[in-house]
Design a protein around this motif. Structure first.
Motif, PDB file in Angstrom:
ATOM      1  N   ILE A  62      -6.953   9.334  -4.560  1.00  0.00           N
ATOM      2  CA  ILE A  62      -6.933   7.912  -4.212  1.00  0.00           C
ATOM      3  C   ILE A  62      -8.263   7.249  -4.573  1.00  0.00           C
ATOM      4  N   LYS A  63      -9.383   7.959  -4.358  1.00  0.00           N
ATOM      5  CA  LYS A  63     -10.692   7.397  -4.717  1.00  0.00           C
ATOM      6  C   LYS A  63     -10.763   7.110  -6.214  1.00  0.00           C
ATOM      7  N   ASN A  64     -10.321   8.080  -7.011  1.00  0.00           N
ATOM      8  CA  ASN A  64     -10.336   7.871  -8.465  1.00  0.00           C
ATOM      9  C   ASN A  64      -9.448   6.696  -8.866  1.00  0.00           C
ATOM     10  N   THR A  65      -8.304   6.583  -8.194  1.00  0.00           N
ATOM     11  CA  THR A  65      -7.402   5.465  -8.490  1.00  0.00           C
ATOM     12  C   THR A  65      -8.054   4.133  -8.155  1.00  0.00           C
ATOM     13  N   LEU A  66      -8.717   4.065  -7.001  1.00  0.00           N
ATOM     14  CA  LEU A  66      -9.381   2.820  -6.609  1.00  0.00           C
ATOM     15  C   LEU A  66     -10.477   2.437  -7.607  1.00  0.00           C
ATOM     16  N   ILE A  67     -11.277   3.422  -8.015  1.00  0.00           N
ATOM     17  CA  ILE A  67     -12.359   3.146  -8.967  1.00  0.00           C
ATOM     18  C   ILE A  67     -11.796   2.670 -10.302  1.00  0.00           C
ATOM     19  N   GLU A  68     -10.754   3.344 -10.785  1.00  0.00           N
ATOM     20  CA  GLU A  68     -10.140   2.959 -12.055  1.00  0.00           C
ATOM     21  C   GLU A  68      -9.576   1.543 -11.977  1.00  0.00           C
ATOM     22  N   GLU A  69      -8.917   1.215 -10.871  1.00  0.00           N
ATOM     23  CA  GLU A  69      -8.336  -0.121 -10.731  1.00  0.00           C
ATOM     24  C   GLU A  69      -9.431  -1.185 -10.680  1.00  0.00           C
ATOM     25  N   MET A  70     -10.527  -0.888  -9.982  1.00  0.00           N
ATOM     26  CA  MET A  70     -11.619  -1.863  -9.915  1.00  0.00           C
ATOM     27  C   MET A  70     -12.216  -2.112 -11.291  1.00  0.00           C
ATOM     28  N   VAL A  71     -12.396  -1.044 -12.068  1.00  0.00           N
ATOM     29  CA  VAL A  71     -12.957  -1.196 -13.414  1.00  0.00           C
ATOM     30  C   VAL A  71     -12.015  -1.988 -14.307  1.00  0.00           C
ATOM     31  N   VAL A  72     -10.716  -1.631 -14.284  1.00  0.00           N
ATOM     32  CA  VAL A  72      -9.735  -2.317 -15.135  1.00  0.00           C
ATOM     33  C   VAL A  72      -9.633  -3.790 -14.756  1.00  0.00           C
ATOM     34  N   SER A 108      -5.089   6.907  10.466  1.00  0.00           N
ATOM     35  CA  SER A 108      -6.009   7.766   9.720  1.00  0.00           C
ATOM     36  C   SER A 108      -5.947   7.449   8.227  1.00  0.00           C
ATOM     37  N   SER A 109      -6.962   7.934   7.508  1.00  0.00           N
ATOM     38  CA  SER A 109      -6.954   7.834   6.050  1.00  0.00           C
ATOM     39  C   SER A 109      -6.086   8.946   5.494  1.00  0.00           C
ATOM     40  N   ASN A 110      -4.908   8.598   5.046  1.00  0.00           N
ATOM     41  CA  ASN A 110      -3.973   9.590   4.520  1.00  0.00           C
ATOM     42  C   ASN A 110      -3.346   9.062   3.236  1.00  0.00           C
ATOM     43  N   ILE A 111      -2.428   9.832   2.711  1.00  0.00           N
ATOM     44  CA  ILE A 111      -1.802   9.460   1.440  1.00  0.00           C
ATOM     45  C   ILE A 111      -1.138   8.097   1.530  1.00  0.00           C
ATOM     46  N   MET A 112      -0.448   7.824   2.627  1.00  0.00           N
ATOM     47  CA  MET A 112       0.297   6.578   2.756  1.00  0.00           C
ATOM     48  C   MET A 112      -0.630   5.374   2.886  1.00  0.00           C
ATOM     49  N   SER A 113      -1.622   5.468   3.799  1.00  0.00           N
ATOM     50  CA  SER A 113      -2.489   4.311   4.039  1.00  0.00           C
ATOM     51  C   SER A 113      -3.370   4.013   2.829  1.00  0.00           C
ATOM     52  N   LEU A 114      -3.935   5.050   2.208  1.00  0.00           N
ATOM     53  CA  LEU A 114      -4.807   4.821   1.049  1.00  0.00           C
ATOM     54  C   LEU A 114      -4.011   4.359  -0.173  1.00  0.00           C
ATOM     55  N   THR A 115      -2.783   4.859  -0.316  1.00  0.00           N
ATOM     56  CA  THR A 115      -1.939   4.379  -1.412  1.00  0.00           C
ATOM     57  C   THR A 115      -1.604   2.902  -1.229  1.00  0.00           C
ATOM     58  N   GLY A 116      -1.379   2.501   0.010  1.00  0.00           N
ATOM     59  CA  GLY A 116      -1.125   1.087   0.285  1.00  0.00           C
ATOM     60  C   GLY A 116      -2.308   0.214  -0.090  1.00  0.00           C
ATOM     61  N   ILE A 117      -3.526   0.708   0.202  1.00  0.00           N
ATOM     62  CA  ILE A 117      -4.724  -0.048  -0.182  1.00  0.00           C
ATOM     63  C   ILE A 117      -4.831  -0.129  -1.701  1.00  0.00           C
ATOM     64  N   ALA A 118      -4.539   0.996  -2.379  1.00  0.00           N
ATOM     65  CA  ALA A 118      -4.619   1.009  -3.844  1.00  0.00           C
ATOM     66  C   ALA A 118      -3.623   0.027  -4.461  1.00  0.00           C
ATOM     67  N   LEU A 119      -2.409  -0.007  -3.899  1.00  0.00           N
ATOM     68  CA  LEU A 119      -1.399  -0.920  -4.424  1.00  0.00           C
ATOM     69  C   LEU A 119      -1.728  -2.381  -4.123  1.00  0.00           C
ATOM     70  N   ALA A 120      -2.505  -2.606  -3.072  1.00  0.00           N
ATOM     71  CA  ALA A 120      -2.805  -3.986  -2.665  1.00  0.00           C
ATOM     72  C   ALA A 120      -3.975  -4.593  -3.419  1.00  0.00           C
ATOM     73  N   ILE A 121      -4.644  -3.791  -4.268  1.00  0.00           N
ATOM     74  CA  ILE A 121      -5.784  -4.346  -5.010  1.00  0.00           C
ATOM     75  C   ILE A 121      -5.345  -5.509  -5.893  1.00  0.00           C
ATOM     76  N   GLY A 122      -4.156  -5.385  -6.499  1.00  0.00           N
ATOM     77  CA  GLY A 122      -3.648  -6.478  -7.320  1.00  0.00           C
ATOM     78  C   GLY A 122      -3.481  -7.760  -6.526  1.00  0.00           C
TER      79      GLY A 122
END
Length: 429
Positions: free
Chosen positions: A335-345, A384-398
């Protein structure tokens, strides 16, 4: 309303930047203190009541144990419903409480109710509460690796040394042992010999129970020294059990060995634990307490294992067969790598389309601030920080940058139009 908010923000830029910095600071603190797990805990808020009555059929368990417990436990406050399950020699009662009810408050209410229900159960039956864990509380499985050690010795080491040491770790609710043989003395009675000596089974049981006991005396003084009198009567070997006298017939004692065969064996098992097809193994399951940080609990257990390993036999060591800590690290890193990649893109795309670095920076700053603020809400709601909550944050960056892009583009467009109008007015004059 929005126009007023924008105008107030523009006139008080320092205040807006200060509030953003404060939110970001609290967000960083929330990230550091947020509980980490691989999967969200969606289990029901329940308390388990376990009752054991060996040798009884499921129907007897249902009629004499499960039914009285279910009817007696239904009057507890904030209970949604009560489930039950009866099987050979065991009864399970699941008391499901409403969401938001404190776990330990619920357990105390169940204990209070059990004190009144016990009177309706058969003699010698004592219901016990299950561990204060959840359905996803199994965070670590381990086995004991040895070179040819007997399964009974392995299980004894697990039950009487390893289990007690690991249960002291903070955040651990229970260490559930599995595999191997639980050692016990078994007395196999010959009914023909009982009939020959005219002795009943109850008399054999009473003789064993009365001879497996210790009693205390009193204290007396002799030569200015105090002595405590006690009798040591615990059975320690097969020979001691064989020589127990049941009763006397014509001045001749009838012993246990006269009517039965005594042996050291394992308790009857309903299954085995096989590890990767290489044979049986002995080990334990680490059950995490409700509401604990799974990552921290796993790390504390591993540190305790290093200490416990020093006291194990030379040929024995721990073998971790399931470690949720690895899944947690892999999930968080992904999830961290996904967040960083999305921020850069997002940053690159914003800069290319707007071709205005100040507008791009104002949009990019929103991403870390909003993500940090989201962890404040996660802690507030106990998520907690888990697959579901962090994935939701990653999807919400847009969505996070969408409003910023629209507002920046609109402001950039309005400024361009205003600048053109000013240029036209200047030329006309």
């Amino acid at each position: 309303m929005i126009e007023k908010l924008i105008s107030v923000s523009l006139r008080n830029r320092f205040v807006v930047l200060l509030l953003a910095a404060i939110i970001f600071g609290f967000g960083i603190f929330a990230i550091q203190n947020n509980k980490i797990d691989a999967i969200p805990d969606l289990s029901e808020n329940q308390v388990i009541v376990f009752t054991e009555w060996q040798g009884r059929s499921p129907q007897i368990i249902e009629d004499q144990v499960t039914y009285p417990l279910v009817t007696g436990l239904q009057g507890i406050p904030n209970v949604k419903y009560v489930r039950a399950n009866s099987m050979f020699g065991m009864s399970f009662i699941y008391i499901i409480f409403k969401d938001g009810v404190d776990t330990y408050w619920a357990r105390s209410r169940v204990l209070e109710k059990l004190s009144t229900v016990n009177a309706s159960l058969p003699n010698g039956i004592t219901p016990t509460l299950g561990p204060d864990g959840t359905g996803v509380g199994h965070v670590l499985w381990y086995t004991l690796e040895t070179d040819g050690m007997d399964l009974g010795e392995q299980r004894a080491t697990q039950d009487w040394y390893v289990k007690f040491a690991l249960q002291n770790v903070e955040g651990v609710s229970e260490i559930a042992s599995f595999g191997g043989f639980q050692k016990q003395y078994q007395i196999t009675i010959d009914p023909n010999k009982l009939n020959y000596y005219k002795v009943g089974i109850k008399e054999v049981m009473d003789a064993v129970n009365s001879n497996n006991n210790e009693a205390g005396g009193r204290k007396f003084e002799l030569s200015d020294m105090g002595y405590i009198i006690k009798t040591s009567g615990y059975l320690k070997s097969i020979q001691e059990i064989e020589n127990i006298a049941i009763e006397t017939k014509n001045s001749i004692p009838v012993r246990i060995k006269d009517v039965s065969q005594v042996q050291m064996a394992g308790e009857a098992r309903l299954g085995i634990f096989d590890l990767n097809g290489n044979g049986e193994a002995v080990g334990g399951i680490v059950v995490m307490r409700t509401g604990e940080n799974a990552d921290e609990v796993i790390n504390r257990v591993k540190l305790k294992m290093d200490e416990v390993a020093k006291g194990l036999p030379a040929s024995m060591k721990f073998n971790i067969v399931y470690d949720r800590g690895k899944l947690i690290k892999e999930s968080i890193n992904s999830i961290k790598n996904t967040l960083i990649e999305e921020m850069v893109v997002v940053s690159i795309i914003v800069f290319i389309f707007l071709l205005h670095w100040r507008s791009a920076i104002s949009i990019i700053i929103q991403i870390p601030i909003t993500i940090a603020a989201s962890f404040i809400l996660l802690n507030a709601f106990g998520i907690s920080s888990n697959i579901m909550s962090l994935t939701g944050i990653a999807l919400a960056i847009g969505v996070i940058v969408d409003n910023g892009i629209i507002m920046s583009e609109n402001a950039y467009k309005q400024l361009s139009i205003r600048q053109e109008e000013l240029n036209l007015n200047f030329k006309s004059e």
